[in-house]
Design a protein around this motif. Structure first.
Motif, short mmCIF file in Angstrom:
data_model
loop_
_atom_site.label_atom_id
_atom_site.label_comp_id
_atom_site.label_asym_id
_atom_site.label_seq_id
_atom_site.Cartn_x
_atom_site.Cartn_y
_atom_site.Cartn_z
N HIS A 131 88.31 79.46 -64.49
CA HIS A 131 88.58 80.43 -63.44
C HIS A 131 87.52 80.35 -62.34
CE1 HIS A 131 90.97 82.38 -66.69
NE2 HIS A 131 91.73 82.75 -65.69
N ALA A 132 86.30 79.98 -62.73
CA ALA A 132 85.21 79.96 -61.75
C ALA A 132 84.16 78.93 -62.12
CB ALA A 132 84.58 81.35 -61.64
N VAL A 133 83.56 78.37 -61.09
CA VAL A 133 82.41 77.48 -61.22
C VAL A 133 81.25 78.12 -60.46
CG1 VAL A 133 81.42 75.22 -60.66
CG2 VAL A 133 83.80 75.39 -61.46
N VAL A 134 80.09 78.16 -61.09
CA VAL A 134 78.91 78.76 -60.46
C VAL A 134 77.74 77.80 -60.61
CG1 VAL A 134 78.31 80.02 -62.58
CG2 VAL A 134 77.43 80.83 -60.38
N SER A 135 76.86 77.78 -59.63
CA SER A 135 75.72 76.88 -59.73
C SER A 135 74.58 77.30 -58.80
CB SER A 135 76.13 75.44 -59.38
OG SER A 135 75.04 74.55 -59.51
N ASN A 136 73.37 77.14 -59.31
CA ASN A 136 72.16 77.17 -58.49
C ASN A 136 71.67 75.73 -58.49
OD1 ASN A 136 69.72 77.55 -57.21
ND2 ASN A 136 68.73 78.50 -58.97
N PRO A 137 72.22 74.88 -57.62
CA PRO A 137 71.91 73.45 -57.67
C PRO A 137 70.61 73.12 -56.94
CG PRO A 137 73.41 73.88 -55.87
CD PRO A 137 73.14 75.22 -56.54
N PRO A 138 70.10 71.92 -57.09
CA PRO A 138 68.97 71.49 -56.25
C PRO A 138 69.40 71.53 -54.79
CG PRO A 138 69.36 69.95 -58.05
CD PRO A 138 70.53 70.86 -58.02
N TYR A 139 68.59 72.13 -53.93
CA TYR A 139 68.98 72.17 -52.51
C TYR A 139 67.79 72.07 -51.55
CZ TYR A 139 67.98 77.23 -53.12
OH TYR A 139 67.39 78.45 -53.42
N VAL A 140 66.60 71.84 -52.06
CA VAL A 140 65.43 71.73 -51.19
C VAL A 140 65.45 70.37 -50.49
CG1 VAL A 140 62.91 71.75 -51.08
CG2 VAL A 140 64.10 73.23 -52.71
N THR A 141 65.22 70.36 -49.18
CA THR A 141 65.20 69.11 -48.43
C THR A 141 63.87 68.39 -48.62
OG1 THR A 141 64.24 70.03 -46.41
CG2 THR A 141 66.63 70.22 -46.67
N PHE A 149 64.91 69.11 -55.55
CA PHE A 149 65.10 68.32 -54.32
C PHE A 149 66.45 67.61 -54.27
CE2 PHE A 149 60.51 68.61 -55.12
CZ PHE A 149 60.13 69.27 -53.95
N ALA A 150 67.02 67.60 -53.06
CA ALA A 150 68.37 67.06 -52.91
C ALA A 150 68.57 66.34 -51.59
CB ALA A 150 69.39 68.17 -53.06
N GLY A 151 67.63 65.46 -51.24
CA GLY A 151 67.82 64.60 -50.09
C GLY A 151 67.41 65.21 -48.77
N ALA A 152 67.69 64.48 -47.69
CA ALA A 152 67.24 64.86 -46.36
C ALA A 152 67.81 66.19 -45.90
CB ALA A 152 67.60 63.76 -45.36
N GLU A 153 69.06 66.48 -46.24
CA GLU A 153 69.70 67.72 -45.82
C GLU A 153 69.74 68.77 -46.93
OE1 GLU A 153 73.23 66.78 -42.90
OE2 GLU A 153 73.30 65.39 -44.60
N GLY A 154 69.33 68.36 -48.14
CA GLY A 154 69.40 69.28 -49.26
C GLY A 154 70.79 69.43 -49.84
N LEU A 155 71.68 68.51 -49.48
CA LEU A 155 73.09 68.64 -49.88
C LEU A 155 73.56 67.52 -50.79
CD1 LEU A 155 74.61 69.67 -46.42
CD2 LEU A 155 73.88 71.17 -48.28
N ARG A 185 77.34 68.45 -52.26
CA ARG A 185 78.55 67.75 -51.80
C ARG A 185 79.43 67.29 -52.97
NH1 ARG A 185 75.18 65.33 -47.58
NH2 ARG A 185 75.84 66.16 -45.55
N PRO A 186 78.90 66.48 -53.91
CA PRO A 186 79.77 66.07 -55.02
C PRO A 186 80.19 67.22 -55.92
CG PRO A 186 77.51 65.32 -55.39
CD PRO A 186 77.58 65.83 -53.99
#
Length: 279
Positions: free
Chosen positions: A183-193, A214-220, A224-225
């Motif tokens: 029913h739902a997907v939740v996440s606190n993923p890596p997002y620091v640039t 850390f998640a790359g130049a844009e933090g995404l 994205r995937p």
């Protein structure tokens, strides 16, 4: 910091405060009280009620060493005492997992109104904070969680067992191999640039797991995937914690992936912190 041989609580705190302030620790009084209370096996209230209590022996030695680690090595207080509060839970934490943060509680709040018996999966669960809080506050939910890190899963499973909360855990890269009947997907993923790395506190960069940060130049690079994979499940809802300034881009990604109803939740600092997509 002066030796703590037969000193009173107030003197121990004052000495620690000088050391912590000298090291430019952000919340020196709070850190000193939390560490001393742990050393003595009491809560912080007991320190205020009995400021003349003597600090000696093993407690004094542990406190002195903890202040040294906090000031010199910048070890987070949560790792020193081995636990951190999150929502209504007290979670065991160590350097295998991120220290749970107050802003992540908004993720839990976003899912509390799910229908009875909804199936929720928490991606990148770390200590299990989000998954376990959901199960604690909504026992009717069927909650599962995954993480790519075996070490993090060991911490999460131990927390679930100690708290007697029925959450299923699996090692997985995002949603790969996870049953999509959700029913739902939740996440606190890596997002620091990568650009923000240098500005981060040494407590974070020196001690917390970089894989979860850390998640790359844009933090995404992870978001994205994850959004694409979440859209391929049957989930009607996707909730993601994001970094400051990332909400507009993530909102676009979530809508384009097939969650057209998108809302953004601000944290207590006014930062757009949680993106919630529905379909």
């Amino acid at each position: 910091m002066t030796p703590l041989k037969g000193v009173a609580v107030r003197e121990a705190l004052d000495s620690a405060l000088v050391a912590l302030q000298g090291a430019r620790i952000e919340n020196p009084r709070l850190d000193a009280e939390v560490l001393l209370a742990h050393a003595l096996g009491v809560d912080r209230t007991a320190l205020w009620l009995d400021p003349d209590r003597e600090v000696t022996g093993d407690g004094a030695r542990w406190f002195r060493d903890a202040i040294r680690q906090r000031t010199v090595q910048r070890v987070p207080v949560a790792y020193l005492v081995g636990h951190k509060g999150f929502r209504h839970l007290d979670l065991a934490v160590d350097p295998r997992v991120l220290v749970p943060r107050p802003e992540t509680e908004h993720l839990v709040e976003a899912l509390l109104e799910l229908p009875h018996g909804a199936r929720v999966h928490d991606v990148g669960t770390g200590s299990g904070a989000v998954a376990l809080a959901l199960k604690d506050e909504r026992p009717d939910l069927v909650v599962s969680a995954s993480d790519v890190s075996a070490g993090a899963l060991a911490v999460a499973r131990a927390n679930a067992q100690r708290l007697e909360l029925d959450v299923g855990f699996a090692q997985a890269d995002l949603l790969e191999g996870i049953d999509g009947d959700l029913h739902a997907v939740v996440s606190n993923p890596p997002y620091v640039t990568e650009g923000d790395r240098a500005a981060m506190a040494p407590e974070v960069t020196a001690h917390e797991p970089h894989l979860a940060l850390f998640a790359g130049a844009e933090g995404l690079n992870v978001i994205r995937p994850l959004v694409t994979q979440a859209a391929a499940t049957q989930a009607r809802m996707l909730a993601l914690e994001v970094g400051a300034g990332q909400a507009p881009a993530v909102r676009g990604l979530v809508a384009a992936a097939g969650f057209p109803e998108v809302a953004v939740v601000r944290d207590l600092a006014g930062i757009e912190r949680v993106v919630v997509g529905r379909r």
